[in-house]
Design an enzyme around this catalytic site. Structure first.
Site, mmCIF file in Angstrom:
data_model
loop_
_atom_site.group_PDB
_atom_site.id
_atom_site.type_symbol
_atom_site.label_atom_id
_atom_site.label_comp_id
_atom_site.label_asym_id
_atom_site.label_seq_id
_atom_site.Cartn_x
_atom_site.Cartn_y
_atom_site.Cartn_z
ATOM 1 N N ASP A 1 0.861 -1.185 0.000
ATOM 2 C CA ASP A 1 0.000 0.000 0.000
ATOM 3 C C ASP A 1 0.896 1.233 0.000
ATOM 4 O OD1 ASP A 1 -2.575 1.408 0.203
ATOM 5 O OD2 ASP A 1 -1.904 2.002 2.186
ATOM 6 N N SER A 2 0.330 2.363 -0.385
ATOM 7 C CA SER A 2 1.078 3.622 -0.330
ATOM 8 C C SER A 2 1.462 3.949 1.118
ATOM 9 C CB SER A 2 0.211 4.747 -0.899
ATOM 10 O OG SER A 2 -0.996 4.822 -0.164
ATOM 11 N N CYS B 1 -4.130 -1.439 -2.317
ATOM 12 C CA CYS B 1 -4.290 0.010 -2.457
ATOM 13 C C CYS B 1 -5.128 0.226 -3.705
ATOM 14 C CB CYS B 1 -2.906 0.648 -2.621
ATOM 15 S SG CYS B 1 -2.946 2.409 -2.987
ATOM 16 N N GLU C 1 -4.298 9.604 8.478
ATOM 17 C CA GLU C 1 -2.842 9.440 8.642
ATOM 18 C C GLU C 1 -2.299 10.382 9.718
ATOM 19 O OE1 GLU C 1 -0.225 8.357 5.681
ATOM 20 O OE2 GLU C 1 -1.556 6.656 5.340
ATOM 21 N N CYS D 1 -11.243 2.608 -0.522
ATOM 22 C CA CYS D 1 -9.898 3.046 -0.143
ATOM 23 C C CYS D 1 -9.575 2.278 1.122
ATOM 24 C CB CYS D 1 -9.865 4.547 0.119
ATOM 25 S SG CYS D 1 -8.326 5.092 0.889
ATOM 26 N N HIS E 1 -7.863 2.820 3.564
ATOM 27 C CA HIS E 1 -7.797 3.578 4.831
ATOM 28 C C HIS E 1 -9.165 3.692 5.510
ATOM 29 C CE1 HIS E 1 -3.869 4.890 3.498
ATOM 30 N NE2 HIS E 1 -3.711 5.625 4.582
HETATM 31 N N1 DGL Z 1 -4.949 3.323 0.691
HETATM 32 C C1 DGL Z 1 -4.993 3.966 -0.591
HETATM 33 C C2 DGL Z 1 -6.152 3.414 -1.424
HETATM 34 O O1 DGL Z 1 -6.729 2.369 -1.135
HETATM 35 C C3 DGL Z 1 -5.137 5.467 -0.533
HETATM 36 C C4 DGL Z 1 -4.073 6.207 0.165
HETATM 37 C C5 DGL Z 1 -3.351 7.182 -0.714
HETATM 38 O O2 DGL Z 1 -3.940 8.123 -1.256
HETATM 39 O O3 DGL Z 1 -2.151 6.966 -0.837
HETATM 40 O O4 DGL Z 1 -6.489 4.032 -2.420
#
Ligand code: DGL
Length: 277
Positions: free
Chosen positions: A11-12, A74, A159, A193, A195
């Site tokens: 993931d990012s 991600c 975050e 997403c 997150h």
């Molecule tokens: N967790 C990432 C996703 O599922 C989003 C986080 C980011 O923007 O880096 O898209």
């Protein structure tokens, strides 16, 4: 000997840990390596070219760690980089390796949850602009109408650990309102997403009581179980010592502090510099 051939989970940042948690719950025997590209997160507002370049670098790093299979946990990377990696890069790098994303497993089932056949997608700007969800859902559920809403404030709020604040409430309410303005018939919302499960309770609080709210971890985990049953050649390559390792491209201290929130248990991460590879 089948040692040290873990499943890679990418993931990012921290979001993919919500997916990994569900995967490990169902498949605890395998080895896993998690990589969070925290130094270059968020990916959401970045261009296709940049997300592709960062994701490919990360995938190549996983391959160097002997991962036969990498999951892009991600949505932004799945939307902007996965197809090119699958169609162009894998053949050049190593055709026996596999890279999977989180969009396909979700779009394969989402239509089954909706009675009104109108679903809402909450995601980063990048995922929304890519159009991946409407395109993929159309393939599996041509009768389902898809409405999207970008929620650019949610990842930064999560975050920076501000997602329980009053400010966060404002933005949770706002994006849900903006989504439901598009159609009052939406009865299913997908948190597209990785997150967003961290604010699932708040999202529920500001949504109509009978709204179905789906997060991806469980869906992706079930899909991976099926994939490994169907692909024994891959299943047999993965090492099975029940080990989990965590890497970040930024501060390990920050990663470990946040990881507890996303993963549920404490982790001890190592640092990696992808640009120095
Ligand atoms: N967790 C990432 C996703 O599922 C989003 C986080 C980011 O923007 O880096 O898209």
């Amino acid at each position: 000997m089948n040692n040290n051939r873990p499943i890679g989970i990418f993931d990012s940042g921290y979001g993919g840990l919500t997916v990994m948690k569900e995967i490990v719950k169902r498949l605890p025997g395998y080895d896993y390596i998690y990589l969070g590209d925290n130094a270059r997160a968020p990916y959401g507002p970045r261009s296709f070219e940049t997300v592709y370049r960062y994701t490919l670098q990360s995938v190549q790093w996983f391959f160097k760690q002997n991962c036969p299979l990498v999951i892009l946990a991600c949505n932004t990377a799945s939307a902007k980089a996965l197809r090119t990696i699958q169609q162009n890069d894998l053949a050049k790098i190593d055709h026996t390796k596999r890279v999977l994303g989180v969009i396909r497993p979700t779009t394969e089932v989402i239509g089954n949850y909706s009675n009104s056949k109108q679903v809402g997608i909450l995601a980063t700007n990048g995922t929304v602009i890519s159009g991946s969800y409407p395109i993929e859902i159309e393939k599996f559920f041509p009768g389902v109408k898809v409405f999207q809403q970008a929620c650019p404030m949610w990842v930064p709020l999560i975050e920076s650990n501000e997602h329980h604040s009053k400010g966060a409430d404002f933005f949770v309410k706002k994006y849900i309102h903006d989504l439901l303005q598009q159609s009052p018939l939406i009865d299913t919302i997908l948190l597209a997403c990785t997150h967003y499960p961290l604010i699932q309770e708040k999202i529920k609080e500001y949504s109509p009581a009978d709204m179905t709210i789906l997060s991806q971890g469980e869906i992706v985990a079930i899909s991976l179980v099926n994939y490994l049953q169907r692909h024994q050649e891959m299943e047999q390559q993965i090492s099975k010592n029940g080990q989990q390792c965590f890497y970040t491209t930024d501060s390990t201290e920050d990663f470990d502090n946040h990881a507890t929130l996303f993963y549920g248990t404490g982790v001890s991460s190592k640092h990696v510099d992808l640009e120095a590879q």
